[in-house]
Design an enzyme around this catalytic site. Structure first.
Site, short mmCIF file in Angstrom:
data_model
loop_
_atom_site.label_atom_id
_atom_site.label_comp_id
_atom_site.label_asym_id
_atom_site.label_seq_id
_atom_site.Cartn_x
_atom_site.Cartn_y
_atom_site.Cartn_z
NE ARG A 65 -3.56 -0.09 2.55
CZ ARG A 65 -4.41 -0.35 3.54
NH1 ARG A 65 -4.58 0.53 4.51
NH2 ARG A 65 -5.07 -1.48 3.57
CG HIS A 89 -6.84 -0.29 -5.09
ND1 HIS A 89 -5.59 -0.75 -4.72
CD2 HIS A 89 -7.11 0.76 -4.26
CE1 HIS A 89 -5.13 -0.02 -3.72
NE2 HIS A 89 -6.04 0.89 -3.41
CE1 TYR A 132 -21.60 17.59 -11.14
CE2 TYR A 132 -20.42 17.57 -9.05
CZ TYR A 132 -21.61 17.65 -9.76
OH TYR A 132 -22.81 17.78 -9.09
#
Length: 863
Positions: free
Chosen positions: A41, A87, A131
């Site tokens: 990670r 993931h 967006y």
């Protein structure tokens, strides 16, 4: 009484239970968790410079065909595919990573081409993922180049449905180029970004000369190259970071001081928040921590950063600049070059980082070449069969026509012409049009090309130099395509901005009270007045407090403060709090660690002193001692002993002498004695000293002056009620120490006792302060020159009940440098008494001459 028999399943459940110590279980579980965070990670791989989340996002985009040649895709779609296939973590974490890869102020070479609001240097967050739109940036494709050619290992994804790459092929050293940061368990990484062209050149240098030193690589890699530009201060920290893998870089904003009127900031340190920086500057201005700023504007636009700091009229631009550098315009970037090497975290130097990358590319190019070779050999084998079929086209066609089925035709061809199964598969699938002579020629040309490719690939696989040559050529191609100019400049390190750099260099007046309040004020606050004025307020006193001392020093000078307890403390003048005339000051315990009842009696400016000089100290009871300056080379924060005092005695005053001066000791009752300083042998700090003057039982020492006959000096004496006089030093003949001395000034009811004596020269200024806090600055030349044993003239007009507390002298050289000293003196109404008239003073002096002569005889006998 019967008991129920145990159920057979109970034995099975009991067999699955194991006994473990909770400490051991927790330790192993924490280790497993830590390794999961470290390897899966938080830390980048040294080979491609990516953490798993970055790698998975790019691979998901690659698999979805969201390449630079495709249209932009909704970021939410990319996040969804990454999360669903590779993931299994939160979508916000994935989107934050995606957004950062699109920020040109976070990544030196962004890996994502974003469309929409992806945040700003002001700390604004990106717009919601629904967006914004994204696609892979062109340079990101270089990381995935040839991934389909078995160049890297793959592993199953989290649910074993798909395969994902363990590392990307990485056609350039992305770990150094884009850097990385992350916090794991018990360790962290913070790798700065670099210029692509410089890193490529260094990599090629390493390939050409594997034994090169880090210094050789630094001929190419000058230092980190941040996306926001700015400046790195000094090269030593860069060298240390590249040599050890750790270092602390000072990163300074790019700014310009325009005409001493404004400071314009055009580039910020990496990861600095512009809006927060401006807010903090404004807070410091409002709180008085930064002075000299009248306006602060953010004029930044799409073309770049522009923060304007407008200065007040007369502000010291250099000081304001240093104040901004100390707290706002300079940051520290801590380099920790930690990355995963074979799945294990390691701190790497510059050479090791590039060596691991070269090893990775060597493996990638070898595997790709083997893959291409296998493909080429398979193609050559097919082409050989087709060429053989064309050479025997009639027999081949006849064999196929005579066969009952396709499988029979394949079998017959293999038996008759010795074709292999892959070859006959293509032969039976050939169209009649491919039997033309033109098609046959094209096959022959392709076969020759494939043979050349096979020969080249074998050469690459067999010869290390050829393989490394391919790596270098591909690196140069990436450099030619994507490299740009450095943005971050490396400037010389002229030392860190210290607190002293933030303090204007100026002459200061320092006031200390009996209740241990202390402060400093700019000397320019006090203009020279005519003798006999009342002065102005110099400090606000609390009830019952009185001024005990006043002295003048430069704000950057080292001061030695001698106290009545015989201790000496060292401090910089600027360490004393600067406050206004009407302020009370701050407790001296915040500046010096004084004991109860301990007061500053004398302050000596140690700047420019010679180690061969001496501190000449005099006590209230008339003892005098000389100690070499070298004895005071290591003064503790709690002070050190300067003189040993008998019970009831206290230090009165201190002067600096050079071994060839005369010492004048003056007493409160107006007596004085002058003797050669050699009469007092040098002593250690803990000595008491020897008798300097023989005092009457009710008398005490008021001060000491060091005089030099080579200069034209006067002895200036000031009394408690504000009167004073100047007397030529020649009027005080040299005697032996421990005498009663000569009369210096009349200490009658009008004058009061003597409080200070100073050796002065023409052009000096006098600073007189009263116990109530009034302060006056006047010219020494305005004080009348008279003989000994006179009453003198009024120096400061005191209110009823007020007395002179302390006197100090501003040397003529400092007065000349002080711009305010050139101003016209303020018109202050004088007392108007006969004592103000120099002639009146002289007449009084004449009247006292006969007494003076008689007392001289007595003095000599006493001596």
């Amino acid at each position: 009484m019967s008991s129920e028999a145990p159920h057979p399943d109970d034995d099975v459940d009991a067999a699955r239970i194991t006994t473990a110590r909770i400490e051991d279980e927790m330790e192993q579980s924490y280790i497993d968790y830590a390794m999961s965070v470290i390897a899966g990670r938080a830390l980048p791989d040294v080979r491609d410079g990516l953490k798993p989340v970055h790698r998975r996002i790019l691979y998901a985009m690659h698999e979805a065909g969201v390449t630079p040649r495709s249209s932009h895709r909704k970021s939410s779609s990319i996040v969804g595919e990454t999360m669903g296939d590779f993931h299994p973590h939160g979508d916000s974490a994935i989107y934050d990573t995606l957004a950062r890869m699109a920020q040109d102020f976070s990544m030196r070479y962004p890996l994502v081409d974003g469309q929409g609001n992806f945040g700003s240097v002001d700390g604004d967050p990106p717009a919601a993922m629904r967006y914004t739109e994204s696609r892979m940036a062109p340079i990101a494709q270089e990381l995935l180049q040839d991934i389909e050619k078995d160049t890297v290992d793959f592993s199953s994804n989290y649910d074993d449905r798909l395969q994902e790459p363990d590392v990307l092929p990485a056609a350039f050293p992305n770990l150094l180029v884009n850097g990385s940061s992350g916090i794991a368990v018990g360790m962290s990484t913070n790798i700065p970004p670099h210029n692509l062209g410089e890193v490529v050149d260094a990599t090629i240098e390493l390939i050409d000369d594997p034994d090169c030193a880090i210094e050789d690589l630094m001929e190419h890699v000058k230092g980190p190259d941040f996306p926001t530009g700015a400046n790195i201060v000094g090269r030593n920290a860069i060298h240390k970071a590249y040599k050890t893998g750790r270092g602390r870089l000072r990163v300074r904003a790019e700014f310009e001081v325009e005409e001493d009127e404004r400071i314009v900031v055009t580039e910020l340190p990496f990861q600095a928040n512009k809006a927060r920086m401006i807010e903090r500057i404004a807070d410091d201005v409002n709180e008085g921590k930064i002075e000299g700023i009248r306006d602060l504007r953010d004029e930044s636009d799409r073309d770049g950063i522009r923060v304007v700091v407008e200065l007040k009229r007369g502000a010291n631009a250099e000081v304001v600049k240093n104040q901004l550098l100390e707290s706002h315009l300079e940051t520290t970037f801590g380099v920790i070059n930690l990355a995963l090497v074979d799945g294990k975290p390691r701190v790497l130097d510059l050479k090791e980082t590039l060596e691991h990358y070269v090893d990775h590319r060597r493996d990638v190019v070898r595997r790709r070449s083997q893959y291409d070779l296998d493909e080429a050999e398979d193609r050559a084998h097919i082409l050989e069969g087709r060429l053989k079929a064309l050479d025997n086209v009639d027999d081949v066609v006849e064999t196929i026509r005579d066969s009952e089925s396709r499988d029979d035709a394949k079998t017959a061809l293999m038996e008759t012409f010795d074709f292999t199964e892959p070859q006959v598969e293509h032969i039976v699938a050939m169209q009649l049009g491919s039997l033309t002579s033109m098609e046959a020629e094209a096959i022959e040309d392709e076969y020759e090309e494939v043979q050349a490719t096979i020969e080249r690939l074998n050469e690459i696989l067999d010869e290390e130099a050829e393989l490394l040559g391919v790596i270098k050529d591909e690196l140069r191609e990436v450099k030619d395509e994507y490299a740009d100019e450095r943005r971050t400049r490396i400037v010389e390190d002229y030392g860190s901005v210290t607190h002293e750099d933030l303090i204007p260099e100026e002459e200061c007046v320092v006031v200390h009270t009996e209740d241990d309040y202390i402060k400093r004020m700019s000397m320019s606050t006090f203009r020279a007045q005519n003798r006999g004025g009342k002065g102005i307020i110099g400090t606000e006193l609390k009830e019952g407090d009185r001024v005990s001392s006043v002295f003048v020093a430069n704000s950057h000078d080292y001061l030695l403060a001698f106290t009545n307890h015989g201790q000496v403390y060292q401090l910089k003048t600027y360490e004393i709090p600067e406050m206004s005339r009407t302020a009370r000051g701050k407790s001296a315990v915040n500046v010096l660690e004084l004991d109860d009842g301990e007061e500053i009696e004398a302050v000596v400016d140690s700047d420019g002193m010679d180690e061969e000089e001496f501190f000449t100290m005099v006590t209230r009871d008339g003892y005098v001692k000389r100690t070499a300056l070298s004895e005071f080379s290591n003064i503790l924060s709690t002070g050190i002993r300067a003189i040993r005092l008998e019970e009831g005695d206290a230090l009165a005053d201190v002067e600096v002498t050079d071994g060839e001066m005369d010492v004048v000791i003056a007493t409160a009752q107006g007596m004085s004695i002058r003797f050669d300083e050699d009469e007092v042998r040098p002593m250690g700090r803990t000595a008491r000293g020897v008798r300097g003057i023989n005092l009457e039982s009710d008398d005490r020492v008021a001060g000491v002056a060091a005089v030099d006959e080579t200069d034209h000096q006067w002895l200036l004496t000031v009394t408690q009620n504000g009167y004073g006089k100047r007397t030529d030093i020649g009027d005080y003949r040299v005697q032996s120490r421990n005498g009663k001395g000569l009369i210096d000034i009349k200490t009658n009811e009008r004058n009061g006792p003597s409080v200070a004596v100073e050796a002065v020269s023409s052009g000096d200024h006098l600073v007189v302060m009263s116990e109530s806090g009034q302060i006056m600055r006047t010219r020494v030349d305005d004080v009348s020159t008279v003989g000994r044993n006179t009453m003198g003239v009024i120096v400061m007009d005191l209110d009823a009940g007020d007395h002179v507390a302390s006197v100090d002298v501003i040397p003529a050289a400092v007065v000349t440098a002080d711009a305010d000293a050139d101003d016209e003196p303020e018109t202050v109404e004088a007392d108007g008494g006969a004592a103000d008239d120099p002639a009146a003073g002289d007449s009084e002096a004449d009247a006292g001459e006969a007494d003076d002569e008689a007392e001289d005889a007595t003095d000599e006998g006493a001596a």
